[in-house]
Motif scaffolding. Structure first.
Motif, PDB file in Angstrom:
ATOM      1  N   LEU A   9       2.909   8.135   8.173  1.00 54.79           N
ATOM      2  CA  LEU A   9       2.891   6.706   7.865  1.00 54.79           C
ATOM      3  C   LEU A   9       1.492   6.237   7.446  1.00 54.79           C
ATOM      4  N   PHE A  10       0.934   6.822   6.430  1.00 53.54           N
ATOM      5  CA  PHE A  10      -0.369   6.398   5.889  1.00 53.54           C
ATOM      6  C   PHE A  10      -1.543   6.719   6.805  1.00 53.54           C
ATOM      7  N   ASN A  11      -1.297   7.340   7.974  1.00 57.31           N
ATOM      8  CA  ASN A  11      -2.422   7.657   8.862  1.00 57.31           C
ATOM      9  C   ASN A  11      -3.081   8.931   8.357  1.00 57.31           C
ATOM     10  N   SER A  46      -7.944  -4.018  11.511  1.00 57.32           N
ATOM     11  CA  SER A  46      -6.658  -3.563  10.975  1.00 57.32           C
ATOM     12  C   SER A  46      -6.292  -4.375   9.747  1.00 57.32           C
ATOM     13  N   GLY A  47      -5.283  -3.877   9.033  1.00 61.08           N
ATOM     14  CA  GLY A  47      -4.720  -4.643   7.932  1.00 61.08           C
ATOM     15  C   GLY A  47      -4.071  -5.921   8.423  1.00 61.08           C
ATOM     16  N   SER A  48      -3.470  -5.849   9.602  1.00 59.87           N
ATOM     17  CA  SER A  48      -2.825  -7.044  10.142  1.00 59.87           C
ATOM     18  C   SER A  48      -3.850  -8.140  10.408  1.00 59.87           C
ATOM     19  N   GLU A  49      -5.020  -7.762  10.928  1.00 61.67           N
ATOM     20  CA  GLU A  49      -6.067  -8.766  11.157  1.00 61.67           C
ATOM     21  C   GLU A  49      -6.530  -9.348   9.819  1.00 61.67           C
ATOM     22  N   ALA A  50      -6.670  -8.499   8.808  1.00 66.05           N
ATOM     23  CA  ALA A  50      -7.072  -8.989   7.480  1.00 66.05           C
ATOM     24  C   ALA A  50      -6.008  -9.933   6.917  1.00 66.05           C
ATOM     25  N   ASN A  51      -4.723  -9.570   7.105  1.00 70.72           N
ATOM     26  CA  ASN A  51      -3.653 -10.445   6.613  1.00 70.72           C
ATOM     27  C   ASN A  51      -3.609 -11.763   7.392  1.00 70.72           C
ATOM     28  N   PHE A  52      -3.883 -11.708   8.675  1.00 68.92           N
ATOM     29  CA  PHE A  52      -3.956 -12.928   9.488  1.00 68.92           C
ATOM     30  C   PHE A  52      -5.096 -13.815   8.974  1.00 68.92           C
ATOM     31  N   ALA A  60       1.606 -10.709  -2.704  1.00 67.94           N
ATOM     32  CA  ALA A  60       2.124  -9.560  -3.443  1.00 67.94           C
ATOM     33  C   ALA A  60       1.617  -8.313  -2.732  1.00 67.94           C
ATOM     34  N   THR A  61       2.500  -7.344  -2.542  1.00 65.77           N
ATOM     35  CA  THR A  61       2.094  -6.101  -1.901  1.00 65.77           C
ATOM     36  C   THR A  61       1.800  -5.067  -2.980  1.00 65.77           C
ATOM     37  N   ALA A  62       0.631  -4.453  -2.884  1.00 68.04           N
ATOM     38  CA  ALA A  62       0.264  -3.403  -3.841  1.00 68.04           C
ATOM     39  C   ALA A  62       0.310  -2.080  -3.086  1.00 68.04           C
ATOM     40  N   GLY A  63       1.480  -1.486  -3.065  1.00 66.46           N
ATOM     41  CA  GLY A  63       1.706  -0.270  -2.278  1.00 66.46           C
ATOM     42  C   GLY A  63       2.513  -0.623  -1.031  1.00 66.46           C
ATOM     43  N   THR A  64       3.836  -0.805  -1.214  1.00 71.03           N
ATOM     44  CA  THR A  64       4.656  -1.198  -0.064  1.00 71.03           C
ATOM     45  C   THR A  64       4.693  -0.060   0.959  1.00 71.03           C
ATOM     46  N   THR A  65       4.956  -0.451   2.206  1.00 70.63           N
ATOM     47  CA  THR A  65       4.820   0.494   3.298  1.00 70.63           C
ATOM     48  C   THR A  65       5.859   1.609   3.202  1.00 70.63           C
ATOM     49  N   VAL A  66       7.077   1.298   2.813  1.00 70.69           N
ATOM     50  CA  VAL A  66       8.096   2.346   2.742  1.00 70.69           C
ATOM     51  C   VAL A  66       7.988   3.127   1.433  1.00 70.69           C
ATOM     52  N   VAL A  98      -3.203 -10.451  -2.164  1.00 76.96           N
ATOM     53  CA  VAL A  98      -2.677  -9.118  -2.476  1.00 76.96           C
ATOM     54  C   VAL A  98      -2.877  -8.230  -1.250  1.00 76.96           C
ATOM     55  N   ASP A  99      -1.755  -7.785  -0.679  1.00 73.78           N
ATOM     56  CA  ASP A  99      -1.810  -6.873   0.460  1.00 73.78           C
ATOM     57  C   ASP A  99      -1.807  -5.450  -0.093  1.00 73.78           C
ATOM     58  N   ALA A 100      -3.032  -4.909  -0.239  1.00 76.41           N
ATOM     59  CA  ALA A 100      -3.195  -3.549  -0.771  1.00 76.41           C
ATOM     60  C   ALA A 100      -3.671  -2.636   0.342  1.00 76.41           C
ATOM     61  N   ALA A 101      -3.122  -2.844   1.550  1.00 80.29           N
ATOM     62  CA  ALA A 101      -3.615  -2.135   2.736  1.00 80.29           C
ATOM     63  C   ALA A 101      -3.694  -0.632   2.466  1.00 80.29           C
ATOM     64  N   TRP A 102      -2.613  -0.064   1.970  1.00 78.76           N
ATOM     65  CA  TRP A 102      -2.634   1.364   1.639  1.00 78.76           C
ATOM     66  C   TRP A 102      -3.029   1.587   0.175  1.00 78.76           C
ATOM     67  N   GLY A 103      -2.343   0.894  -0.753  1.00 81.49           N
ATOM     68  CA  GLY A 103      -2.481   1.183  -2.176  1.00 81.49           C
ATOM     69  C   GLY A 103      -3.838   0.852  -2.754  1.00 81.49           C
ATOM     70  N   ILE A 139      -7.468  -4.475   2.190  1.00 81.76           N
ATOM     71  CA  ILE A 139      -7.460  -3.015   1.980  1.00 81.76           C
ATOM     72  C   ILE A 139      -7.824  -2.355   3.309  1.00 81.76           C
ATOM     73  N   ASP A 140      -7.031  -1.377   3.715  1.00 78.75           N
ATOM     74  CA  ASP A 140      -7.328  -0.610   4.923  1.00 78.75           C
ATOM     75  C   ASP A 140      -8.064   0.663   4.535  1.00 78.75           C
ATOM     76  N   ALA A 141      -9.328   0.774   4.940  1.00 77.98           N
ATOM     77  CA  ALA A 141     -10.028   2.039   4.686  1.00 77.98           C
ATOM     78  C   ALA A 141      -9.419   3.165   5.526  1.00 77.98           C
ATOM     79  N   HIS A 142      -8.745   2.812   6.637  1.00 74.59           N
ATOM     80  CA  HIS A 142      -8.196   3.867   7.505  1.00 74.59           C
ATOM     81  C   HIS A 142      -6.838   4.369   7.025  1.00 74.59           C
ATOM     82  N   LYS A 143      -6.475   4.055   5.785  1.00 70.54           N
ATOM     83  CA  LYS A 143      -5.267   4.653   5.218  1.00 70.54           C
ATOM     84  C   LYS A 143      -5.700   5.620   4.117  1.00 70.54           C
ATOM     85  N   TRP A 144      -5.514   5.214   2.846  1.00 73.48           N
ATOM     86  CA  TRP A 144      -5.773   6.173   1.776  1.00 73.48           C
ATOM     87  C   TRP A 144      -7.268   6.447   1.573  1.00 73.48           C
TER      88      TRP A 144
END
Ligand SMILES: *Cc1c(COP(=O)(O)O)cnc(C)c1O
Length: 451
Positions: A92-94, A152-158, A245-251, A274-279, A303-308
């Motif tokens: 899961l992106f980890n 986390s991405g959730s904190e960034a989205n919050f 808009a999600t740039a790289g959906t989770t599923v 733009v939620d590009a947490a992974w993408g 953007i989550d650096a702890h993903k991609w």
């Protein structure tokens, strides 16, 4: 003072030779664990009784020697967690974390700087601001864009939610959700990350403020459905506050139409996130970067650096083209905090107060690999997933997500067992880690190349 009274202090703050000995011991244990990784299980051993017994012995009534404890702990991590660094973890992106980011954690822990205020950690806050500015530039955001690292991405989205509510209705800052005389509305697609529901709850506007917009049948936000929902809400007196808009959906790793979403947000007077947490890591690759075209129009980006970007967890980023909104939302005057006139303090422009030196992880990874190294990393995961897609197709498996972003949602040839049973069987064998998921209403096996 008796000898016994000295033990706890020396255990916490050993002398230099003892520190070096323990560090070398740990390094050797970790290397031994890595060396056998590929031959071992990906998933935890299922019978946890022995571990529970051993754990229960830690009553902390007498000190334990780290010489024994460190190897024990490494063994428990080897047997007691899903192995993100295993070559057959398709998760899961980890990511398997880049080694420079591991070193960064070591440095940050050793100096333990406090990044709440620029004055207490000028070098560290400057490194973080520099990395954020470089990422913003690479993403094509306007000059002057700024932001900060998050847990986390959730904190960034919050943070995005707080900025959007504050920008659209400035009195939200003082009177909260009551500031809205008509209900606020937030737009995400059905395939977006559902942490948005929790965020709406925590922001005080409630989960019903989230509009789950239909997709186009391929996992992407439908701009037609979005425009229609905004029109209907406006007609009914609701206030469109933010379009995500999600740039790289989770599923499925799908990218929503960014330009069309930006236009609809602009017309509605809504914040565009733009939620590009992974993408988001696709900005590293010249091949993939065009897929993110339109991210440059965002009011803010996650953007989550702890993903991609493969740093240690958790290392999110919130970046905004309107950094003054961060100050409007989070500014506070605290008499006890050290301040400088010239540099904004992170605690006055973000959710956190005490702040760990998270950004060093991405700084060190980026510095060591360069953008070219990251491009190679990102392109390689995409190439590997194409390779897998072709192999699976030759056995009659169908790939149902058309994204091309390094995550595959696949179905075996019919007739087949329920995919959840297949995934469970593989995971409990310990051979590999994959997920069962739902993409556009279809049950699929989700395979993500993460290392
Ligand atoms: C992972 C993810 C999140 C949540 O980020 P965390 O770091 O797990 O809190 C949000 N949105 C998307 C698109 C994600 O992939």
């Amino acid at each position: 003072m008796s000898d016994e009274a000295d033990i706890p202090v020396e255990s916490l703050f050993p002398a230099a030779t003892e520190r070096s000995r323990l560090a070398a011991l740990l390094a050797a244990e970790l290397e031994a664990a890595y060396a056998t990784m590929g031959n071992g299980r990906v998933t935890p051993v299922e019978d946890r009784r022995r571990f529970a017994t051993e754990l229960s012995r830690f009553t902390f009534s007498s000190p334990v020697d780290l010489t024994e404890l460190l190897p024990w702990l490494v063994r428990q991590m080897r047997e007691g967690v899903v192995q993100m660094t295993h070559p057959r973890y398709f998760g899961l992106f980890n990511p398997a974390p880049g080694f420079p980011s591991i070193l960064a954690d070591h440095i940050a822990a050793a100096f333990n700087p406090q990044l709440a205020a620029a004055k207490t950690a000028p070098a560290a806050t400057a490194i973080e601001a520099h990395v954020i500015a470089q990422i913003a530039h690479r993403a094509g955001l306007p000059a002057g864009s700024a932001g900060h690292f998050t847990n986390s991405g959730s904190e960034a989205n919050f943070t995005a939610m707080t900025c959007a509510l504050t920008k659209v209705c400035p009195s939200y800052r003082d009177t909260g959700a009551r500031a809205f005389r008509t209900p606020p509305a937030i737009y995400i697609s059905r395939e977006a990350h559902l942490a948005w529901l929790k965020i709406a709850h925590q922001a005080g506007i409630g989960r019903l403020a989230i509009r789950l917009i239909d997709t186009d049948g391929h996992g992407r936000l439908s701009p037609i459905a979005l425009a229609e929902a905004v029109r209907a809400d406006t007609a009914n007196g609701a206030v469109p506050v933010m379009i995500v808009a999600t740039a790289g959906t989770t599923v499925g790793g799908m990218i929503d139409p960014l330009r069309a979403s930006a236009e609809i947000a602009e017309q509605a007077g809504a914040w565009f996130h733009v939620d590009a947490a992974w993408g988001g890591a696709a900005i590293a690759s010249d091949l993939l970067r065009p897929l993110l075209s339109g991210i440059d129009l965002a009011d803010s980006v996650t953007i989550d650096a702890h993903k991609w970007f493969a740093t240690t967890m958790g290392c999110g980023m919130f970046i905004t083209a309107r950094p003054w909104v961060l100050n409007e939302a989070f500014n506070i005057a605290a008499s006890f905090m050290p301040t400088t006139q010239s540099t904004p303090d992170p605690y006055t422009a973000s959710m956190l107060w005490s702040r760990r030196f998270l950004g060093l992880r991405l700084f060190l990874n980026l510095a060591a690999a360069g953008w070219a190294g990251y491009a190679h990393h990102v392109d390689r995961t995409v190439r590997l997933s194409r390779h897998l897609q072709v192999k699976l197709a030759s056995c009659g498996w169908e790939t149902v997500n058309p994204g091309g972003m390094g995550v595959l949602c696949v179905k075996p040839p019919a007739p087949h067992r329920p995919v959840r049973e297949i995934a469970d069987a593989i995971v409990s064998s310990g051979e590999a880690w994959i997920a069962a998921a739902t993409f556009e209403g279809r049950d699929v096996i989700r395979i993500c190349i993460t290392n």
